[in-house]
Structures are given as C-alpha cells and as structure tokens.
Design an enzyme around this catalytic site. Sequence first.
Site, mmCIF file in Angstrom:
data_model
loop_
_atom_site.group_PDB
_atom_site.id
_atom_site.type_symbol
_atom_site.label_atom_id
_atom_site.label_comp_id
_atom_site.label_asym_id
_atom_site.label_seq_id
_atom_site.Cartn_x
_atom_site.Cartn_y
_atom_site.Cartn_z
ATOM 1 N NE ARG A 263 -0.776 -37.880 -54.224
ATOM 2 C CZ ARG A 263 -2.030 -37.505 -53.970
ATOM 3 N NH1 ARG A 263 -3.013 -37.926 -54.744
ATOM 4 N NH2 ARG A 263 -2.303 -36.755 -52.928
ATOM 5 C CG HIS A 267 -3.284 -34.561 -57.646
ATOM 6 N ND1 HIS A 267 -3.511 -35.814 -58.176
ATOM 7 C CD2 HIS A 267 -3.696 -33.665 -58.589
ATOM 8 C CE1 HIS A 267 -4.048 -35.685 -59.383
ATOM 9 N NE2 HIS A 267 -4.162 -34.391 -59.662
ATOM 10 C CE1 TYR A 276 -4.758 -35.892 -50.355
ATOM 11 C CE2 TYR A 276 -5.116 -33.560 -50.796
ATOM 12 C CZ TYR A 276 -4.481 -34.758 -51.092
ATOM 13 O OH TYR A 276 -3.550 -34.808 -52.108
#
Length: 366
Positions: A263, A267, A276
């Site tokens: 990805r 998100h 992160y």
Amino acid sequence: MAAQRRAPAGMLPAVEPIRFVAEDGTACAAPRGFTAPSAELLREAYRRMVLGRRFDAQATALTKQGRLAVYPSALGQEACQIGAVLSLREDDWLFPTYRDSMALVARGLEPVALMELLRGTGHCGYDPEATCTAPQCTPLATQAPHAVGMADALRRRGEDRVVMALIGDGGTSEGDFHEALNFAAVFRAPVVFFVQNNRFAISVPLEKQTAAPSLAYKGIGYGIPSEQVDGNDVVAVLSVLGKAVTHARDGRGPFLVEAHTYRMDAHTNADDATRYRDAAEVERWRAADPVSRLERYLRDREVLTDADIHADKAAAEEFAASFRGRMNAEPELDPLQLFTHVYAEPTAHLMAQREALRTELAGEGV
C-alpha cells in the site's frame, strides 16, 4: 478406526511467490505449472491499470477538496485490483472491501455512484444483483462468509458461476475469515479467497499479525489448496487467479491465493503512515511499481507502443475529468431514504420515525 485423510498433492503453495516479470520489467523463467495470459488480455490489463491509477489519484484529491469524507487508496495494488476483475466473467460474483474501488471501476461500475459510501450520501450506490457485485465491506472479513453463502447457493443451483472474495492481510486475523474457509471447504463452495497482502493492517505490520511463513498457508488447515503470487506482477496474478477460478468453476471447491503487494499511500486520508513506516521502505516498493513493470514487459514484446501509452493516458485523463466534474456537483439527497433498507418489512416503530421526520421536513405542525 476410520482411515486417516491424506492431503491431496498440490495443496501447498510454492516456496516463493509465483512470478513471470522481474521488478525491472524483464521476463523471468516461466514458473512450472502456470501459463502466461494472452497478449490481448495483458494489453487490456495495462489499459485498465492506467485508468484505475488515475481514478485513484483523483479520488484521493477529492478528499482534500472536501468532496469525499474518506478514501482508502489502492495505489500500488493495481495488478491485484485489475487482475481480480479480469479473472472473472461478468456473471461471476465479486465481494469487495472498502479498498477495492479501483477494482469496481475496472469492472465497469459508475464511479460517482460507487463513491456514495465514501461520500456519505448512501450505503451502496450500485445495484449488487444487476452488477453481481456485493456492497463494499468496511468491517474486516465479514464479507467472506457472505461470499461462501453465495457460492454455495450457486453450486446448489447447478450454475457454473464463481465467487471471489477480496480480503486484506488484516482480514485474515479475523474469525469470520477462518469460519468462511471452513464452510467453503466442507461444502466445496466455488469461491476464491484473494488476499491482498499489502503488509499493514492500518499501522500493524504483517509480522505482528501472523507467525505463518505465508498467509497462503492459512488455507491448508481447512483443506483448501493455496498459492502465493507476486502481487505487483499482473502477468503472474492473472495466471494464478486464472488457475484458481478454473479450479472453483470445475466443481473442485474453494481456492486461496495470497498476493504480495504494498500500500503506497496511507491507510486513508485520515492516517499518517510516516508514524509507523519509513520512506526507505516505501521507495523499495516503488521500484516494483506494477504499472511501469507491465509497461516495459509489453514494450519488449512489441505489444505496447508509445501511441498506445499516450492514448491510454489520455483516456484516463478524460475519465478523471468527467468523474471530477460530476463529483463537484452537489448531491440531491432525500433524507427519507434513511429508512428504505433498514428492514425488508418495516416495523411500526420505524414507520413512526419516518413519519416524524417527513412531518418535520415538510414544516407541518410548526
């Protein structure tokens, strides 16, 4: 004592993900047991991947302009999204997640209607029965048992239609996923579980989700043959999914495929991925970009020309402009539609609520 069951040959996934095209776009040695798709199918895959990427970028921009409440980008997952759609017939069923808008656009669904869920103007802007496409599922993996139920119904009717359930890596940690696999195997339902492993369940990395050597191994314990594939190589994705769909359509039961992808964006627009993961990791995956990878592969085989690339990008821009223009128009909403699909047979209490709202909107009794 009952005879011990033995696992049929060919149930375990390959040790390394199936791959036809290297990250730089050059051809690899063809993997044993798999056949490359036709040049015509790959040419169509490229066209839809270019269009899908442009749609994804436009939808992301619309969130920044306040036209969408939220949008989960699938940038970097084009080979998975388009590969899934091209592996199915129009009358096969697709059960998507919230991140699979690109796949639904590639399937021909109207993009503005598709955005109703993410725009906040409706629950589902398209007709699932007419499009053989279930509503996009926001809760993780809850669509998987539904997909199995549909597949079992098709099997009982004697139809040769297949169901594909799109699932993220985070979804494989949910109980619904495991229940779906068990039911599918026991009832030999014609369903393909396609796991797009993009490495993160929001901010939770894969290594904190599972100790399995690959998510493809999740199917073995339920008696489901499984395979893993390079999810950024659409040649491999189409080949592996083609085999899985044929397996299900031939009445041999379910199949699980794990695609290794990434990805590239956060998100959703509400997420800060830099908290992160580091930029170096993103850049490493950018080198395996599925669109440029396929572009070079097709160029080398003289299937794709400069004129083709220009035409595909121009068509994608025209599509994005039309989508943008219609999304900029204010939606016409009927608040009473809130009550339309709550129950098949509305309760008295629900109808009383509807009448109270209708009265308030009409200005009666003020």
